[in-house]
Design a protein around this motif. Structure first.
Motif, short mmCIF file in Angstrom:
data_model
loop_
_atom_site.label_atom_id
_atom_site.label_comp_id
_atom_site.label_asym_id
_atom_site.label_seq_id
_atom_site.Cartn_x
_atom_site.Cartn_y
_atom_site.Cartn_z
N LEU A 161 20.45 -9.23 -42.34
CA LEU A 161 19.82 -9.45 -41.04
C LEU A 161 19.82 -10.93 -40.67
N SER A 162 19.58 -11.80 -41.65
CA SER A 162 19.64 -13.24 -41.35
C SER A 162 21.07 -13.65 -40.99
N GLY A 163 22.07 -13.03 -41.65
CA GLY A 163 23.45 -13.30 -41.30
C GLY A 163 23.81 -12.82 -39.91
N SER A 164 23.29 -11.65 -39.55
CA SER A 164 23.50 -11.13 -38.20
C SER A 164 22.87 -12.05 -37.15
N SER B 3 25.01 -13.60 -34.24
CA SER B 3 24.90 -13.05 -32.88
C SER B 3 23.50 -13.05 -32.30
N GLY B 4 22.55 -13.76 -32.90
CA GLY B 4 21.22 -13.85 -32.31
C GLY B 4 20.27 -12.76 -32.77
N ILE B 5 19.32 -12.43 -31.91
CA ILE B 5 18.22 -11.55 -32.30
C ILE B 5 18.55 -10.07 -32.15
N PRO C 137 28.19 -19.15 -29.89
CA PRO C 137 27.16 -18.11 -29.90
C PRO C 137 27.35 -17.16 -28.71
N ARG C 138 26.93 -15.94 -28.88
CA ARG C 138 27.01 -14.96 -27.80
C ARG C 138 26.10 -15.37 -26.64
N SER C 139 26.52 -15.05 -25.44
CA SER C 139 25.69 -15.38 -24.27
C SER C 139 24.40 -14.57 -24.24
N ASP C 140 24.40 -13.41 -24.92
CA ASP C 140 23.20 -12.56 -24.96
C ASP C 140 22.47 -12.70 -26.29
N SER C 141 22.57 -13.85 -26.93
CA SER C 141 22.00 -14.05 -28.27
C SER C 141 20.49 -13.82 -28.31
N PHE C 142 19.79 -14.05 -27.20
CA PHE C 142 18.33 -13.89 -27.20
C PHE C 142 17.91 -12.62 -26.47
N SER C 143 18.79 -11.64 -26.44
CA SER C 143 18.50 -10.37 -25.79
C SER C 143 18.53 -9.24 -26.82
N PRO D 22 14.93 -17.77 -39.42
CA PRO D 22 15.64 -18.62 -40.39
C PRO D 22 17.16 -18.49 -40.29
N GLY D 23 17.67 -17.30 -40.03
CA GLY D 23 19.11 -17.12 -39.89
C GLY D 23 19.67 -17.93 -38.74
N MET D 24 18.97 -17.94 -37.62
CA MET D 24 19.42 -18.72 -36.47
C MET D 24 19.31 -20.22 -36.74
#
Length: 599
Positions: free
Chosen positions: A77-80, A84-86, A246-252, A319-321
């Protein structure tokens, strides 16, 4: 660049303070485990596999949570999140209502019909032998490829990066410690050590989160800096694609239904059958709730686990981000040769995000605590899987061939099978490495989606539609899973292309795995409904206590498990009554509250 092995081994010098804290952790776990072994009774199969049905709500809830956390979340999950964000967090929060469903809907039926294992329930609900046999074998197989091997791989990756140890040597170390407690103490020891280890890895993860957020300047700074965390090789190149960015939708959480890694129709709707399978009908989760001294404690355990499932966002995602921000050249590497030299995986190195944080931003002593926290998560899951798998093999498979086996024989067989499972998991690791691509989290979710939806649907229809028949359940599950297995085999046959290269895989592989899960569900539903109307349903007497609608029917039986059902379901406990009527009362059903009040 150095070769892979030297890169791993020179990341950090393990300080004596790390060894001290790690040694203290193992000492405490061993002492608690020995105390639990002495305290537990292992004179019968119920004592060993169901902890004598004497557990209270907190060990149950903590064990449900700990059994799911494990290294795949520390690493996966931290790697994901780094890659690619959350978005991957949607699977964690989507699980909460189904954890509650386990305690309120499924456990009352499982307790009412007095079963040890999920395959045993399937035989009681549908009749016949083949469905129970098929699910028993499939469950053990899935434990090997989706749980034991993934846990060992992720945990061994962590240890390899710290010590430079061989992957297989690391796996054997993890296996030996985990198998010991499971083999000796049974479910009682597993639950008690899980409760301890839950506290350890939550505390350790929050320490790392606080330090990593401090390093990047706080949460608001993380939101800004994450979108600028790009490897230097990408910045120096003239590439016009999005690779390395980073993906444009990283915080979605809810992402585009077509062009995203986690399409929202899949995560919110099509993933429901998989969640029902994983949280409500998987032996690991069910066995914890079946160990409760009464239904109120089983429900309380679900509530505790539901609250704890909120935490992975803070424990692993943030932490992953932060790791991508602090170490973009390694965590976000995009060039296959560079990634190969950094982490040994040409597809990407996001899986090392969490281990890198531990090694590079923590002071000596704290590193040992975090390694202890990771090992706690791994061992919590491993002990749970070993106990559940041995329960299924012993109670569903061994007793089929040894109908008059003594309790001693069952205990010995249950322990020996743990060693066999461990050996099989080690054999699977190279296969898993070849098929996981860059993100362990995606690999894990895709594996579960390949088999989970038809399984969950069989339980749903069996619980709520009395017309569902055994041939419908068997062939419906098989039809849906054949589609999932076909996709799974093709995944290993065709490697995922690296970013920037053309995807020349068959169209079937380019469809998102969550949409394949929807196809599996549709195929299973069609076959099950059709065959249910073409075959003879079970009688009301045969359905007594095995569906939601018949769970309270009275049935005369000489089976001790059935004779003690009322005591299992409605045993009163004054201290628990105080808790349920104060802290947990808003979450308890009106019926359950009235029953406790009446007692």
């Amino acid at each position: 660049m150095e070769n892979t092995n030297s890169t791993f081994s020179n990341f950090v010098h393990f300080h004596w303070g790390d060894s001290l804290t790690l040694g203290l952790y193992f000492l405490v776990v061993v002492c608690v485990g020995i105390w639990a072994i002495v305290r537990s009774r292992k004179n019968s199969a119920q004592d060993y596999f169901l902890a004598s049905r004497s557990m209270t709500f907190f060990p149950i809830g903590a064990s449900i949570f700990a059994s799911n956390i494990g290294a795949p979340l520390f690493v996966g999950l931290s790697g994901s999140a780094a890659a690619s964000g959350i978005g991957g967090m949607i699977f964690e929060w989507h699980a909460i209502p189904f954890i509650l469903t386990l305690g309120w809907i499924f456990i009352p039926v499982f307790v009412a019909c007095g079963v040890y294992t999920i395959p045993e329930y399937m035989e009681k609900r549908y009749g016949g032998k083949r469905l129970r046999l098929y699910l028993s074998v499939l469950s053990i197989l899935l434990y090997i490829i989706t749980k034991i091997s993934v846990e060992m791989f992720a945990g061994a990756l962590f240890i390899k990066m710290l010590f430079g140890w061989n992957m297989y040597a690391s796996c054997i170390l993890i296996l030996a410690f985990s198998a010991f407690f499971t083999m000796v103490g049974g479910l009682t020891v597993v639950l008690i050590t899980d409760a301890l280890q839950t506290v350890v890895f939550i505390a350790g993860a929050f320490v790392l989160m606080a330090i990593s957020l401090y390093k990047v300047g706080g949460y608001e700074a993380l939101k800004t800096k994450y979108m600028d965390a790009v490897p230097s090789t990408v910045l120096l190149s003239n590439k016009t694609d999005d690779c390395g960015y980073p993906r444009s939708d990283s915080f979605s959480l809810l992402r585009d239904p077509v062009n995203s890694d986690y399409p929202w129709p899949g995560t919110l709707i099509f993933n429901i059958p998989s969640d029902i399978w994983f949280w409500c009908t998987d032996q690991i989760m069910v066995q914890r709730s079946l160990s409760a001294k009464n239904l109120s404690h089983a429900k309380g355990g679900s509530i505790v686990a539901g609250y704890l499932k909120i935490l992975p966002f803070f424990m692993f995602v943030l932490p992953g981000m932060a790791a991508r921000i602090l170490f973009p050249d390694e965590v976000a590497c995009i060039e296959p040769k560079i990634c190969q030299s950094v982490c040994g995986n040409p597809s990407g190195c996001s899986n090392i995000a969490y281990p890198l944080l531990v090694m590079r931003i923590l002071v000596p002593g704290l590193r040992g605590i975090m390694l202890a926290a990771m090992l706690a998560a791994v061992m919590s899951t491993m002990t749970s899987v070993f106990n559940s798998a041995s329960s299924i093999f012993t109670m569903d498979l061994w007793t089929r061939f040894r109908k008059n086996a003594s309790s001693l024989e069952l205990l010995i067989v249950g322990r020996i099978i743990i060693l066999v499972l461990a050996a099989c998991a080690i054999i699977w690791i190279p296969i898993m490495q070849s098929g996981q691509a860059s993100e362990l989290w995606q690999y894990w979710q895709a594996l579960m989606s390949a088999v989970g939806p038809p399984w969950g649907l069989v339980f749903l229809m069996g619980f709520f539609w009395k017309r569902t028949t055994e041939p419908a359940a068997f062939w419906g599950m098989l039809a849906g899973q054949l589609l999932g297995f076909a996709r799974l085999v093709m995944t290993f046959a065709y490697k995922t292309p690296v970013c920037g290269s053309q995807d020349e895989r068959p169209m079937f592989l380019r469809i998102h795995f969550l949409y394949i899960a929807a196809m599996e569900t549709a195929v299973s539903a069609f076959v099950m409904v059709t065959l249910s109307f073409l075959t003879k349903p079970r009688t009301e007497e045969e359905l007594c206590r095995v569906t939601w609608w018949t769970r309270e029917q009275k049935k005369e039986s000489n089976d001790p498990a059935q004779m003690n059902i009322e005591n299992i379901c409605f045993e009163d406990n004054s201290s628990w009554y105080l808790i349920t009527t104060t802290v947990l009362r808003p979450f308890s059903s009106y019926e359950s509250f009235q029953l406790q009040k009446a007692n």
